[in-house]
Enzyme design. Structure first.
Site, PDB file in Angstrom:
ATOM      1  N   TYR A 314       1.005  -1.121  -0.223  1.00 26.47           N
ATOM      2  CA  TYR A 314       0.180  -0.042   0.026  1.00 26.47           C
ATOM      3  C   TYR A 314       0.803   1.235   0.002  1.00 26.47           C
ATOM      4  O   TYR A 314       2.090   1.125   0.442  1.00 26.47           O
ATOM      5  CB  TYR A 314      -0.663   0.033   1.120  1.00 26.47           C
ATOM      6  CG  TYR A 314      -1.775  -0.995   1.440  1.00 26.47           C
ATOM      7  CD1 TYR A 314      -3.051  -0.914   0.413  1.00 26.47           C
ATOM      8  CD2 TYR A 314      -1.687  -2.065   2.228  1.00 26.47           C
ATOM      9  CE1 TYR A 314      -4.049  -1.942   0.849  1.00 26.47           C
ATOM     10  CE2 TYR A 314      -2.769  -3.006   2.472  1.00 26.47           C
ATOM     11  CZ  TYR A 314      -3.764  -2.962   1.439  1.00 26.47           C
ATOM     12  OH  TYR A 314      -4.901  -3.812   1.888  1.00 26.47           O
ATOM     13  N   ASP A 342      -7.639  -0.564  -4.439  1.00 28.36           N
ATOM     14  CA  ASP A 342      -8.884  -0.777  -4.308  1.00 28.36           C
ATOM     15  C   ASP A 342      -9.484  -0.390  -2.836  1.00 28.36           C
ATOM     16  O   ASP A 342     -10.639  -0.717  -2.558  1.00 28.36           O
ATOM     17  CB  ASP A 342      -9.536  -1.918  -4.739  1.00 28.36           C
ATOM     18  CG  ASP A 342      -9.073  -3.270  -3.931  1.00 28.36           C
ATOM     19  OD1 ASP A 342      -8.240  -2.999  -3.173  1.00 28.36           O
ATOM     20  OD2 ASP A 342      -9.399  -4.488  -4.321  1.00 28.36           O
ATOM     21  N   HIS A 434     -11.320  -6.585  -3.559  1.00 28.90           N
ATOM     22  CA  HIS A 434     -10.710  -6.752  -2.277  1.00 28.90           C
ATOM     23  C   HIS A 434     -11.757  -7.905  -1.506  1.00 28.90           C
ATOM     24  O   HIS A 434     -11.898  -7.700  -0.186  1.00 28.90           O
ATOM     25  CB  HIS A 434     -10.656  -5.473  -1.279  1.00 28.90           C
ATOM     26  CG  HIS A 434      -9.633  -5.301  -0.243  1.00 28.90           C
ATOM     27  ND1 HIS A 434      -8.447  -4.826  -1.061  1.00 28.90           N
ATOM     28  CD2 HIS A 434      -9.207  -5.695   0.743  1.00 28.90           C
ATOM     29  CE1 HIS A 434      -7.403  -4.974  -0.064  1.00 28.90           C
ATOM     30  NE2 HIS A 434      -7.955  -5.398   1.015  1.00 28.90           N
TER      31      HIS A 434
HETATM   32  C1  LIG Z   1      -8.985 -11.100   6.164  1.00 30.51           C
HETATM   33  C2  LIG Z   1      -8.367 -10.463   4.547  1.00 30.51           C
HETATM   34  C3  LIG Z   1      -7.361  -9.497   4.793  1.00 30.51           C
HETATM   35  C4  LIG Z   1      -6.791  -9.035   3.679  1.00 30.51           C
HETATM   36  N1  LIG Z   1      -5.795  -8.151   3.698  1.00 30.51           N
HETATM   37  C5  LIG Z   1      -5.303  -7.827   2.325  1.00 30.51           C
HETATM   38  C6  LIG Z   1      -4.139  -7.077   2.298  1.00 30.51           C
HETATM   39  O1  LIG Z   1      -3.638  -6.872   3.394  1.00 30.51           O
HETATM   40  N2  LIG Z   1      -3.614  -6.514   1.193  1.00 30.51           N
HETATM   41  C7  LIG Z   1      -4.517  -6.823  -0.127  1.00 30.51           C
HETATM   42  O2  LIG Z   1      -3.966  -6.335  -1.150  1.00 30.51           O
HETATM   43  N3  LIG Z   1      -5.550  -7.331   0.120  1.00 30.51           N
HETATM   44  C8  LIG Z   1      -6.068  -8.003   1.112  1.00 30.51           C
HETATM   45  N4  LIG Z   1      -7.321  -8.647   1.164  1.00 30.51           N
HETATM   46  C9  LIG Z   1      -8.015  -8.855  -0.251  1.00 30.51           C
HETATM   47  C10 LIG Z   1      -7.458 -10.445  -0.672  1.00 30.51           C
HETATM   48  O3  LIG Z   1      -6.203 -10.067  -1.278  1.00 30.51           O
HETATM   49  C11 LIG Z   1      -8.070 -10.935  -1.959  1.00 30.51           C
HETATM   50  O4  LIG Z   1      -8.198  -9.724  -2.759  1.00 30.51           O
HETATM   51  C12 LIG Z   1      -9.527 -11.344  -1.416  1.00 30.51           C
HETATM   52  O5  LIG Z   1      -9.818 -12.015  -0.196  1.00 30.51           O
HETATM   53  C13 LIG Z   1     -10.104 -12.159  -2.482  1.00 30.51           C
HETATM   54  O6  LIG Z   1     -11.351 -12.699  -2.094  1.00 30.51           O
HETATM   55  P1  LIG Z   1     -11.763 -14.158  -1.467  1.00 30.51           P
HETATM   56  O7  LIG Z   1     -11.340 -13.994   0.013  1.00 30.51           O
HETATM   57  O8  LIG Z   1     -13.206 -14.125  -1.538  1.00 30.51           O
HETATM   58  O9  LIG Z   1     -11.033 -15.198  -2.051  1.00 30.51           O
HETATM   59  C14 LIG Z   1      -7.567  -9.277   2.327  1.00 30.51           C
HETATM   60  C15 LIG Z   1      -8.475  -9.827   2.387  1.00 30.51           C
HETATM   61  C16 LIG Z   1      -9.245 -10.724   3.502  1.00 30.51           C
HETATM   62  C17 LIG Z   1     -10.325 -11.699   3.593  1.00 30.51           C
END
Ligand SMILES: Cc1cc2nc3c(=O)[nH]c(=O)nc-3n(C[C@H](O)[C@H](O)[C@H](O)COP(=O)(O)O)c2cc1C
Ligand code: HEM
Length: 555
Positions: A314, A342, A434
């Site tokens: 980020y 996003d 996200h």
């Molecule tokens: C608990 C959690 C933490 C996440 N933390 C980040 C993060 O630190 N950076 C990021 O780019 N995306 C983050 N994401 C988004 C994930 O990279 C991803 O885009 C998303 O989980 C995909 O959807 P799904 O959980 O349905 O597979 C996070 C998602 C979750 C559920």
């Protein structure tokens, strides 16, 4: 049922993060002579094992004559033990101490720089914050403090004994863990989610499962895959083949990667390290979150030789901090850098916000003026503090200046922005919202992919298109690949699997997906990933008239 043990030892020995209210019953505070000989080694052992110091040590040298109630006790090795009473006196914004892992820190100057905001530290000022600190921070977080801010070891004898209540949640988790099936009995990614709901702490579950507002996008992400169906081709000799492929020049055993997700330690004490190890063993790519609860170096060290990882960033409001991070990342040479765009604005993550009182309990004896300025933070809200809401297209050249490996923009949500990413010269885009955690009612990524396939198929030759969000089966993966994705990302299922079974769970979840991909692609007529082509997938039929995908050849 009640369990009694010293707060000092309980902080050090707790393995899985559990959020418990602590009922402090302070020991009588009579003046007494403290005469303790202690060496650094013994202290380190005590800190590491959590054995209460009075059971491990015998008084040897009398260093202090009685002079009222001592606040600081000299030790044999010239270390000073700081009494808990003394620590408790420093609990204001202008004079703030906390205890972490048996060491007292003066965080007064650090308050304003704390990435999680000053409120949460002030709510724990003058206290032992170990239990809250541990699952939220990488182990090297304390290196941010300067030597003079590390005041010394707390006197364990002065620590209050606590009576820990076995809560309903503890009982619920204990019972569920007894019934948790062995990892081999897990057959679908959904199984990890179902068991995750039962065995994870309320805080972990709320943070992982949480999504924005009324969760329309979260639901749509996975529901949308039910709108796309396969068009299997037959008689294609599918007896041999494999799922190996590559994206952005990165080789992988299977066409999926582990999407970056923060706070794996909320689910399992080894956190993201489990994921690094599992990915290494299975030849998969892990995208490491900027907010990982393990240290970056720690994860890099766990890699097998040549194991590729992607590092997610980020941008910080303070661009100098980002510059320093980018320089560090460039030196570590990840296979690619993923720039997440996003979450320009922190939306409400409903479940997480409801659980926030558990993350940062406002302890009853906190004086009103010391309470956080706003209500305590949910994990998501706390994490988001440093991220820059004023991101722009100029940030891509800024990153490029420091990074020589491929750049993936993560969180692209329209075909127009995919086009701008091509023009900005990045190597990859990740169609993602996200996991439904940011803009509620943002469209499902598979729909954006279909739009590109229909309207701008030339884009697939210019940039690697990746997709994540709601992918839960091998068939989902094959559909996305058919429509043009080079690989897909998996988010929550990996966190759930880590939470239920640790590294073994992560490996099992990945194997389940790999098997399902293998089965589905062969039954659709492909023996390798490059044979999965657009005509094998379309929106639910019948495929006639307007509903016929434009890329499907006419018979
Ligand atoms: C608990 C959690 C933490 C996440 N933390 C980040 C993060 O630190 N950076 C990021 O780019 N995306 C983050 N994401 C988004 C994930 O990279 C991803 O885009 C998303 O989980 C995909 O959807 P799904 O959980 O349905 O597979 C996070 C998602 C979750 C559920
Ligand atoms: C005393 C020294 C402390 C240091 C050096 C420190 C450092 C940090 C750092 C580096 C982060 C960002 C972590 C990341 O991006 O991965 C962070 C976040 C956070 N901190 Fe601290 N912290 C300290 C104390 C505390 C205390 C005492 C608490 C709670 C009582 C706390 C609660 C949080 C929370 C809730 C977050 C947001 C979650 C996260 O991003 O990891 N911190 N802290």
């Amino acid at each position: 049922m009640l369990r009694t043990r010293s707060l000092f030892s309980s902080c050090l020995t707790d393995s899985l993060p559990r959020q418990r209210r602590l009922f402090n019953t302070l020991r009588p505070r009579q003046p007494r002579i403290r005469s303790v000989a202690i060496t650094a080694t013994v202290l380190a052992t005590v800190l590491a094992t959590g054995i209460a110091i009075h059971t491990a040590l015998r008084p040897r040298v009398l260093l202090e004559e009685f002079s009222g109630y001592p606040t600081v006790t000299k030790t044999g090795s010239d270390q000073e033990l700081i009494s808990y009473d003394e620590v408790q006196k420093h609990k204001t914004k202008d004079d703030c101490w906390v205890i972490i892992d048996g060491t007292v820190y003066d965080v007064t100057e650090f308050l304003a720089q704390h990435p999680g905001g000053e409120g949460i530290i002030l709510a724990n000022a003058g206290k032992d914050a170990t239990k809250i600190f541990k699952p939220l921070h990488p182990p090297d977080a304390l290196d941010m403090l300067e030597e003079h801010q590390r005041l010394g070891p707390v006197d364990p004898l002065s620590m209050p004994e606590v009576v820990e209540e076995i809560t309903d949640e503890d009982r619920r988790i204990e019972e569920a863990r007894k019934r948790l099936p062995p990892v081999d009995a897990m057959l679908l990614l959904q199984d990890f989610e179902d068991w995750g709901a039962k065995v994870l702490s309320g805080t972990a579950w709320a943070y992982y499962r949480s999504a924005a507002d009324s969760e329309h996008t979260f639901n749509e992400n996975s529901n949308s895959y039910e709108r796309y169906w396969l068009r299997p081709r037959i008689l294609r000799k599918v007896g041999s083949g494999d799922t190996k492929t590559s994206f952005l020049g990165i080789d992988t055993e299977s066409p999926f990667f582990i999407s970056p997700a923060a706070m794996a330690k909320l689910g399992h004490p080894l956190g993201e390290v489990n994921i690094t190890r599992a990915a290494g063993r299975l030849g998969l790519v892990q995208a490491i979150s900027a907010n990982a609860s393990c240290g970056l170096d720690e994860m890099m060290e766990e890699r097998l030789p040549g194991q590729p990882v992607i590092y997610q960033i980020y941008l910080n409001k303070n661009r100098q901090a980002s510059e320093a991070l980018l320089k560090k990342v460039e030196k570590l040479k990840p296979a690619a850098v993923m720039f997440t765009v996003d979450v320009p604005w922190q939306s409400k993550r409903t479940l997480d916000a409801r659980a926030k009182h558990v993350v940062a309990p406002v302890v009853e004896d906190t004086e009103p003026q010391l309470k956080p300025s706003k209500s305590p933070l949910g994990v998501s809200e706390a994490i988001g503090g440093y991220q820059d809401p004023n991101l722009s297209w100029d940030d891509i050249p800024f990153i490029r200046k420091h990074i020589s490996v491929p750049i993936i923009v993560k969180g692209v949500q329209t075909v127009e922005d995919v086009d701008l990413c091509v023009k900005a010269g990045v190597e990859g885009v990740l169609l993602s919202n996200h996991g439904g955690r940011s803009c509620d009612y943002a469209a499902a990524p598979i729909d954006i992919l279909y739009e590109i396939r229909c309207l701008r198929p030339d884009i697939f030759d210019k940039i690697d298109v990746l997709v994540d969000g709601g992918i839960r089966t091998g068939a989902d993966v094959v559909k996305a690949l058919a429509l043009g994705a080079k690989a897909v990302g998996i988010g929550r299922p990996i966190l759930y699997a880590n939470g239920t079974h640790g590294q073994e769970g992560v490996e099992r979840a990945c194997q389940i997906l790999q098997e399902e991909i293998n089965n589905t692609m062969r039954n659709a007529g492909a023996t390798k990933i490059s044979e999965i082509v657009p005509e094998m997938c379309g929106p639910a039929g019948p495929w006639v008239g307007q509903n016929r995908p434009p890329y499907v050849p006419n018979p």
